[in-house]
Design an enzyme around this catalytic site. Structure first.
Site, PDB file in Angstrom:
ATOM      1  CD  GLU A 224      14.856  -4.296   1.977  1.00  0.00           C
ATOM      2  OE1 GLU A 224      14.872  -4.924   3.293  1.00  0.00           O
ATOM      3  OE2 GLU A 224      15.799  -3.822   1.491  1.00  0.00           O
ATOM      4  CB  CYS A 258      10.654  -5.475   9.109  1.00  0.00           C
ATOM      5  SG  CYS A 258      11.636  -4.216   8.889  1.00  0.00           S
TER       6      CYS A 258
HETATM    7  P1  NAD Z   1       1.403  -6.289   2.697  1.00  0.00           P
HETATM    8  O1  NAD Z   1       2.314  -7.036   1.907  1.00  0.00           O
HETATM    9  O2  NAD Z   1       0.051  -6.954   3.111  1.00  0.00           O
HETATM   10  O3  NAD Z   1       1.150  -4.903   2.121  1.00  0.00           O
HETATM   11  C1  NAD Z   1       2.420  -4.171   1.802  1.00  0.00           C
HETATM   12  C2  NAD Z   1       1.850  -3.025   0.837  1.00  0.00           C
HETATM   13  O4  NAD Z   1       1.680  -3.630  -0.376  1.00  0.00           O
HETATM   14  C3  NAD Z   1       0.385  -2.477   1.346  1.00  0.00           C
HETATM   15  O5  NAD Z   1       0.671  -1.292   2.113  1.00  0.00           O
HETATM   16  C4  NAD Z   1      -0.037  -2.153  -0.148  1.00  0.00           C
HETATM   17  O6  NAD Z   1      -0.101  -0.871  -0.514  1.00  0.00           O
HETATM   18  C5  NAD Z   1       0.502  -2.955  -1.061  1.00  0.00           C
HETATM   19  N1  NAD Z   1      -0.406  -4.024  -1.449  1.00  0.00           N
HETATM   20  C6  NAD Z   1      -0.872  -5.081  -1.017  1.00  0.00           C
HETATM   21  N2  NAD Z   1      -1.553  -5.919  -1.761  1.00  0.00           N
HETATM   22  C7  NAD Z   1      -0.849  -5.875  -2.740  1.00  0.00           C
HETATM   23  C8  NAD Z   1      -0.918  -6.634  -4.040  1.00  0.00           C
HETATM   24  N3  NAD Z   1      -1.562  -7.409  -4.137  1.00  0.00           N
HETATM   25  N4  NAD Z   1      -0.263  -5.906  -5.274  1.00  0.00           N
HETATM   26  C9  NAD Z   1       0.380  -5.169  -5.011  1.00  0.00           C
HETATM   27  N5  NAD Z   1       0.748  -4.190  -3.873  1.00  0.00           N
HETATM   28  C10 NAD Z   1      -0.171  -4.776  -2.462  1.00  0.00           C
HETATM   29  O7  NAD Z   1       2.175  -5.999   3.933  1.00  0.00           O
HETATM   30  P2  NAD Z   1       1.746  -5.148   5.394  1.00  0.00           P
HETATM   31  O8  NAD Z   1       0.916  -5.971   6.143  1.00  0.00           O
HETATM   32  O9  NAD Z   1       1.434  -3.719   5.044  1.00  0.00           O
HETATM   33  O10 NAD Z   1       3.249  -4.988   6.161  1.00  0.00           O
HETATM   34  C11 NAD Z   1       3.890  -5.957   6.958  1.00  0.00           C
HETATM   35  C12 NAD Z   1       4.986  -6.583   6.625  1.00  0.00           C
HETATM   36  O11 NAD Z   1       5.822  -5.908   5.974  1.00  0.00           O
HETATM   37  C13 NAD Z   1       5.561  -7.645   7.343  1.00  0.00           C
HETATM   38  O12 NAD Z   1       5.802  -8.869   6.874  1.00  0.00           O
HETATM   39  C14 NAD Z   1       6.882  -6.935   7.835  1.00  0.00           C
HETATM   40  O13 NAD Z   1       7.851  -7.643   8.361  1.00  0.00           O
HETATM   41  C15 NAD Z   1       7.121  -6.297   6.358  1.00  0.00           C
HETATM   42  N6  NAD Z   1       8.088  -5.300   6.447  1.00  0.00           N
HETATM   43  C16 NAD Z   1       9.306  -5.526   5.978  1.00  0.00           C
HETATM   44  C17 NAD Z   1      10.205  -4.233   6.080  1.00  0.00           C
HETATM   45  C18 NAD Z   1      11.535  -4.553   5.797  1.00  0.00           C
HETATM   46  O14 NAD Z   1      12.240  -3.422   5.619  1.00  0.00           O
HETATM   47  N7  NAD Z   1      12.281  -5.512   5.327  1.00  0.00           N
HETATM   48  C19 NAD Z   1       9.809  -3.207   6.677  1.00  0.00           C
HETATM   49  C20 NAD Z   1       8.688  -3.246   7.128  1.00  0.00           C
HETATM   50  C21 NAD Z   1       7.622  -3.954   7.065  1.00  0.00           C
END
Ligand code: NAD
Length: 478
Positions: A224, A258
């Protein structure tokens, strides 16, 4: 939420042990009855309902300011709605389906059926912007399908994660549902596990790493992700209504959603009126910024810096920036006014990357076909919104673009529909949850063939020694 992160509390081997224990319990359990699935779904509802006040407190603490109305709507009511809908429908969804059998065996009683079986243990890794919805939303389909689950809240949602780790064992056996907390290293260790399915919500770059890691154990993924959700205002649109609908979306969560309208395409001759309508409505609802409890703060210093930098780069490159409100001098919080950024040059990060914060791109256009071409030139978005009364144009825009979901004369509400799948396409993700499709996503659809009372193959000459007659008959049948 400050720059605090959870300690990397769990060793990879401990996460692996927990997963193995849950997998063993799943195998030992055998078929998962509808009653047990309904009970798990109800316990998840009870957890969210009973602790709604505490949930508002911990999420607000993590954000550094988020109104309880926002939290109750996004992180309590919405997931409860999906959980209840799954509970209501699970008996029907899990019924085996009769499928057409194969000729000539069907003439002798052979039948085919599709069974929906749980996959086993599903990992759900969430993000911080809607910290509980991103865990309990998918959990509705995961539990309905009869699975067990392991949750990994975002490392940036410190208070929420700690609260969740305390409260979940009060409602679930740790072999049914467990919570893993910790920093990025823990998140990496979590997403490397041999889950039976993994749901990851987050950014495109991290998703690429998740997919590489998942390849090691061939873990099926639901990703997602995000992107720039385009919003097309047609020439036939009621500008006031369109502005109001987009304001209602943009006031949510400080823009950190998102499916937030990211880039709004407005007919050139209507831009001034649209901006005036939008601005008036926005300032009626959010007249002040610093300390305004109705406004959600930017979640942390890193994201604040990221959004502000993009706006400044766009301004330096020649974009016009309209600021809706003011930060008080000496204001200490991370609430920021919405910035309307007009016609940011195409080569700026603002025009290219998802904004995910208190800024919205506005692009003037002359020709809707050029807008559709612009959308198709970029990555496939998570959502697309069309405003207008012109049905032919509406169908042109919907028919010539692809996005995870879409709304007509509305923004974001498609995510709240219980009976529709939610998910991305291309760079905005893969797979889906919610509705019967969410149940299917987390089920193994196992085709089962039941032999009939007589096998006609030898009688029909379909067994060795093969004859020329059989060969000719088969060729004719082609
Ligand atoms: P991110 O990818 O930086 O982090 C997401 C989560 O992944 C973090 O909270 C962390 O726990 C984990 N993470 C971080 N680095 C990792 C790694 N190397 N390996 C595994 N896990 C890791 O994203 P973010 O800044 O927390 O969230 C914002 C993004 O999420 C935006 O692009 C937004 O559009 C998207 N988003 C999508 C949805 C959806 O339902 N499609 C919903 C909410 C947010």
């Amino acid at each position: 939420m400050n720059q605090r992160v959870l300690p990397d509390s769990l060793e990879e081997s401990l996460i692996a042990d927990q997963l193995q224990r849950q997998k063993a319990a799943f195998i030992a359990e055998g078929p998962v009855s509808a009653a047990l699935r309904e009970d798990r779904l109800q316990r998840a509802v009870d957890l969210l309902k009973t602790h709604a006040d505490r949930i508002c407190e911990v999420i607000s603490e993590d954000f550094g300011g988020r109104h309880p109305v926002t939290t109750l709507s996004m992180d309590v009511q919405t997931p409860i709605g999906h959980l209840k809908y799954a509970k209501k429908n699970v008996q029907r969804w899990m019924r085996p389906q009769r499928r057409a059998s194969v000729f000539p065996f069907n003439l002798f009683g052979a039948r085919a059926e599709l069974r929906f079986q749980p996959k086993g243990v599903v990992g759900i890794a969430g993000t911080w912007n809607c910290p509980l919805f991103m865990l309990f939303g998918p959990l509705a389909g995961v539990f309905a399908a009869g699975n067990r689950a392991m949750l990994k809240p975002s490392d940036l949602s410190l208070a929420t994660s700690q609260w969740l780790a305390e409260v979940v064992p009060q409602y679930f056996d740790p072999l049914e549902l467990s919570v893993i907390t910790g920093g990025v290293a823990t998140a990496q260790a979590f997403t490397r596990q041999a889950f039976d399915h993994l749901v990851f919500t987050g950014s495109i770059n991290v998703a690429k790493q998740i997919m590489r890691d998942a390849a090691e154990h061939l873990v099926p993924l639901t990703l997602e992700l995000g992107g720039k959700s385009p919003t097309v205002i047609g020439r036939s649109a009621d500008l006031k209504k369109a502005a109001q609908s987009i304001v209602m979306a943009r006031i949510q969560n400080g823009g950190q959603v998102c499916v937030m309208p990211d880039t709004v395409y407005v007919p050139r001759e209507h831009m001034a009126v649209f901006v005036a309508e939008f601005k008036a409505l926005w300032l009626q609802m959010l007249p002040t910024v610093t300390g305004n409890a109705d406004m959600t703060a930017v979640a942390n210093a890193r994201h604040l810096e990221r959004v502000e930098r993009k706006i400044e780069q766009a301004r330096a490159a020649g974009a016009l920036v309209e600021i809706l409100g003011q930060v008080d001098a000496g204001g200490q919080d991370r609430r920021r006014p919405l910035r309307l950024v007009l016609d940011a040059p195409a080569d700026t990060a603002f025009a290219q990357e998802e904004i995910f914060g208190q800024a919205m791109a506005l692009e003037s256009y002359d020709d809707v076909q050029a807008v559709v071409a612009r959308i198709n030139a970029g990555s496939r978005p998570l959502a697309l919104y069309y405003y207008g009364k012109d049905r032919a144009e509406q169908e042109y825009v919907l028919g010539h673009t692809l996005s995870g979901g879409a709304c007509v004369n509305e923004a974001m509400l498609h995510v709240a529909v219980h009976d529709m799948p939610f998910g991305g396409i291309g760079a905005s993700g893969m797979g889906r949850y919610n509705g019967p499709e969410g149940f299917a996503e987390f089920s193994h659809m196992r085709g089962v063939y039941h032999a009939g009372w007589w096998d006609p193959r030898r009688k029909l000459g379909m067994a060795p020694p093969y004859t020329d007659k059989l060969l000719q008959m088969m060729k004719k049948a082609l």
